[in-house]
Design a protein around this motif. Structure first.
Motif, mmCIF file in Angstrom:
data_model
loop_
_atom_site.group_PDB
_atom_site.id
_atom_site.type_symbol
_atom_site.label_atom_id
_atom_site.label_comp_id
_atom_site.label_asym_id
_atom_site.label_seq_id
_atom_site.Cartn_x
_atom_site.Cartn_y
_atom_site.Cartn_z
ATOM 1 N N LYS A 30 36.693 79.839 51.960
ATOM 2 C CA LYS A 30 36.928 78.495 52.498
ATOM 3 C C LYS A 30 37.355 77.513 51.414
ATOM 4 O O LYS A 30 38.112 76.585 51.676
ATOM 5 N N ASN A 31 36.840 77.686 50.211
ATOM 6 C CA ASN A 31 37.063 76.716 49.141
ATOM 7 C C ASN A 31 38.125 77.138 48.130
ATOM 8 O O ASN A 31 38.385 76.401 47.188
ATOM 9 N N MET A 32 38.719 78.292 48.311
ATOM 10 C CA MET A 32 39.671 78.786 47.323
ATOM 11 C C MET A 32 41.092 78.288 47.611
ATOM 12 O O MET A 32 41.563 78.340 48.733
ATOM 13 N N HIS A 33 41.719 77.797 46.576
ATOM 14 C CA HIS A 33 43.128 77.433 46.624
ATOM 15 C C HIS A 33 43.777 78.084 45.412
ATOM 16 O O HIS A 33 43.242 78.034 44.317
ATOM 17 N N CYS A 34 44.899 78.692 45.614
ATOM 18 C CA CYS A 34 45.553 79.437 44.547
ATOM 19 C C CYS A 34 47.022 79.047 44.497
ATOM 20 O O CYS A 34 47.696 79.031 45.535
ATOM 21 N N VAL A 35 47.507 78.712 43.325
ATOM 22 C CA VAL A 35 48.914 78.367 43.150
ATOM 23 C C VAL A 35 49.521 79.390 42.201
ATOM 24 O O VAL A 35 49.012 79.600 41.099
ATOM 25 N N LEU A 36 50.592 80.026 42.640
ATOM 26 C CA LEU A 36 51.315 80.986 41.812
ATOM 27 C C LEU A 36 52.728 80.457 41.623
ATOM 28 O O LEU A 36 53.373 80.057 42.586
ATOM 29 N N CYS A 37 53.189 80.478 40.413
ATOM 30 C CA CYS A 37 54.547 80.011 40.124
ATOM 31 C C CYS A 37 55.338 81.163 39.519
ATOM 32 O O CYS A 37 54.905 81.768 38.540
ATOM 33 N N MET A 38 56.476 81.451 40.123
ATOM 34 C CA MET A 38 57.354 82.523 39.649
ATOM 35 C C MET A 38 58.797 82.063 39.772
ATOM 36 O O MET A 38 59.145 81.344 40.704
ATOM 37 N N SER A 39 59.601 82.510 38.876
ATOM 38 C CA SER A 39 61.016 82.171 38.921
ATOM 39 C C SER A 39 61.719 83.049 39.953
ATOM 40 O O SER A 39 61.550 84.269 39.961
ATOM 41 N N PRO A 40 62.520 82.452 40.841
ATOM 42 C CA PRO A 40 63.255 83.252 41.821
ATOM 43 C C PRO A 40 64.531 83.871 41.241
ATOM 44 O O PRO A 40 65.230 84.601 41.934
ATOM 45 N N ILE A 41 64.814 83.590 39.985
ATOM 46 C CA ILE A 41 66.038 84.087 39.355
ATOM 47 C C ILE A 41 65.808 85.528 38.901
ATOM 48 O O ILE A 41 64.801 85.849 38.289
ATOM 49 N N GLY A 42 66.760 86.379 39.185
ATOM 50 C CA GLY A 42 66.675 87.774 38.777
ATOM 51 C C GLY A 42 65.917 88.612 39.784
ATOM 52 O O GLY A 42 65.594 88.188 40.888
ATOM 53 N N SER A 43 65.601 89.827 39.392
ATOM 54 C CA SER A 43 64.961 90.762 40.317
ATOM 55 C C SER A 43 63.446 90.786 40.179
ATOM 56 O O SER A 43 62.777 91.483 40.934
ATOM 57 N N GLY A 44 62.877 90.026 39.247
ATOM 58 C CA GLY A 44 61.428 90.047 39.027
ATOM 59 C C GLY A 44 60.635 89.651 40.248
ATOM 60 O O GLY A 44 59.666 90.320 40.626
ATOM 61 N N LEU A 45 61.028 88.548 40.903
ATOM 62 C CA LEU A 45 60.312 88.099 42.091
ATOM 63 C C LEU A 45 60.437 89.124 43.212
ATOM 64 O O LEU A 45 59.460 89.459 43.875
ATOM 65 N N ARG A 46 61.631 89.632 43.415
ATOM 66 C CA ARG A 46 61.855 90.632 44.464
ATOM 67 C C ARG A 46 60.987 91.870 44.223
ATOM 68 O O ARG A 46 60.389 92.407 45.150
ATOM 69 N N ASP A 47 60.897 92.310 42.975
ATOM 70 C CA ASP A 47 60.071 93.479 42.654
ATOM 71 C C ASP A 47 58.594 93.206 42.930
ATOM 72 O O ASP A 47 57.886 94.056 43.469
ATOM 73 N N ARG A 48 58.130 92.011 42.554
ATOM 74 C CA ARG A 48 56.732 91.666 42.805
ATOM 75 C C ARG A 48 56.440 91.582 44.301
ATOM 76 O O ARG A 48 55.374 91.973 44.756
ATOM 77 N N LEU A 49 57.366 91.038 45.072
ATOM 78 C CA LEU A 49 57.162 90.929 46.518
ATOM 79 C C LEU A 49 57.073 92.298 47.174
ATOM 80 O O LEU A 49 56.318 92.492 48.124
ATOM 81 N N ARG A 50 57.844 93.258 46.668
ATOM 82 C CA ARG A 50 57.762 94.623 47.198
ATOM 83 C C ARG A 50 56.461 95.295 46.789
ATOM 84 O O ARG A 50 55.854 96.030 47.563
ATOM 85 N N GLN A 51 56.036 95.040 45.559
ATOM 86 C CA GLN A 51 54.848 95.691 45.036
ATOM 87 C C GLN A 51 53.570 95.101 45.633
ATOM 88 O O GLN A 51 52.589 95.814 45.841
ATOM 89 N N PHE A 52 53.552 93.794 45.896
ATOM 90 C CA PHE A 52 52.368 93.107 46.404
ATOM 91 C C PHE A 52 52.725 92.361 47.687
ATOM 92 O O PHE A 52 53.085 91.186 47.667
ATOM 93 N N PRO A 53 52.629 93.014 48.834
ATOM 94 C CA PRO A 53 53.067 92.412 50.096
ATOM 95 C C PRO A 53 52.280 91.169 50.506
ATOM 96 O O PRO A 53 52.768 90.367 51.288
ATOM 97 N N SER A 54 51.098 90.962 49.964
ATOM 98 C CA SER A 54 50.335 89.760 50.315
ATOM 99 C C SER A 54 51.011 88.492 49.824
ATOM 100 O O SER A 54 50.742 87.414 50.338
ATOM 101 N N LEU A 55 51.883 88.612 48.835
ATOM 102 C CA LEU A 55 52.622 87.439 48.372
ATOM 103 C C LEU A 55 53.517 86.883 49.470
ATOM 104 O O LEU A 55 53.799 85.688 49.505
ATOM 105 N N VAL A 56 53.945 87.732 50.383
ATOM 106 C CA VAL A 56 54.767 87.278 51.504
ATOM 107 C C VAL A 56 53.898 87.024 52.735
ATOM 108 O O VAL A 56 54.013 85.995 53.392
ATOM 109 N N ASN A 57 52.991 87.946 53.023
ATOM 110 C CA ASN A 57 52.203 87.877 54.258
ATOM 111 C C ASN A 57 51.136 86.793 54.259
ATOM 112 O O ASN A 57 50.788 86.286 55.317
#
Length: 87
Positions: A54-81
């Motif tokens: 209930k009390n947790m807030h989490c901020v993640l900052c990643m650059s959308p440039i390049g394939s790094g973000l895309r790779d992380r989104l595939r590897q960790f589906p909770s980043l999208v879901n």
């Protein structure tokens, strides 16, 4: 992996050693019993996890440039879901 678990379930398995778990159970036991959820150690632990969620807030900052973000989104589906993506 830990961030994926936090986003998906709100907890990280085996994050606390057993002696710290017992300290947490002692610290939140009265509040859990007052809420009607602290009858067993498992109930008290679930109460603690629910309060953290209930009390947790989490901020993640990643650059959308390049394939790094895309790779992380595939590897960790909770980043999208389980997140709101603000471009």
């Amino acid at each position: 992996e830990d961030i994926n678990n936090i986003l998906n379930t709100g907890s990280v398995p085996n994050l606390f050693p057993m002696d710290e778990v017992m300290q947490v159970l002692d610290a939140v036991g009265a509040r859990a019993r007052a809420a009607g959820k602290g009858n067993t150690p498992t109930d008290t632990w679930e109460f603690f996890i629910d309060e953290c969620r209930k009390n947790m807030h989490c901020v993640l900052c990643m650059s959308p440039i390049g394939s790094g973000l895309r790779d992380r989104l595939r590897q960790f589906p909770s980043l999208v879901n389980c997140c709101t993506i603000d471009w």
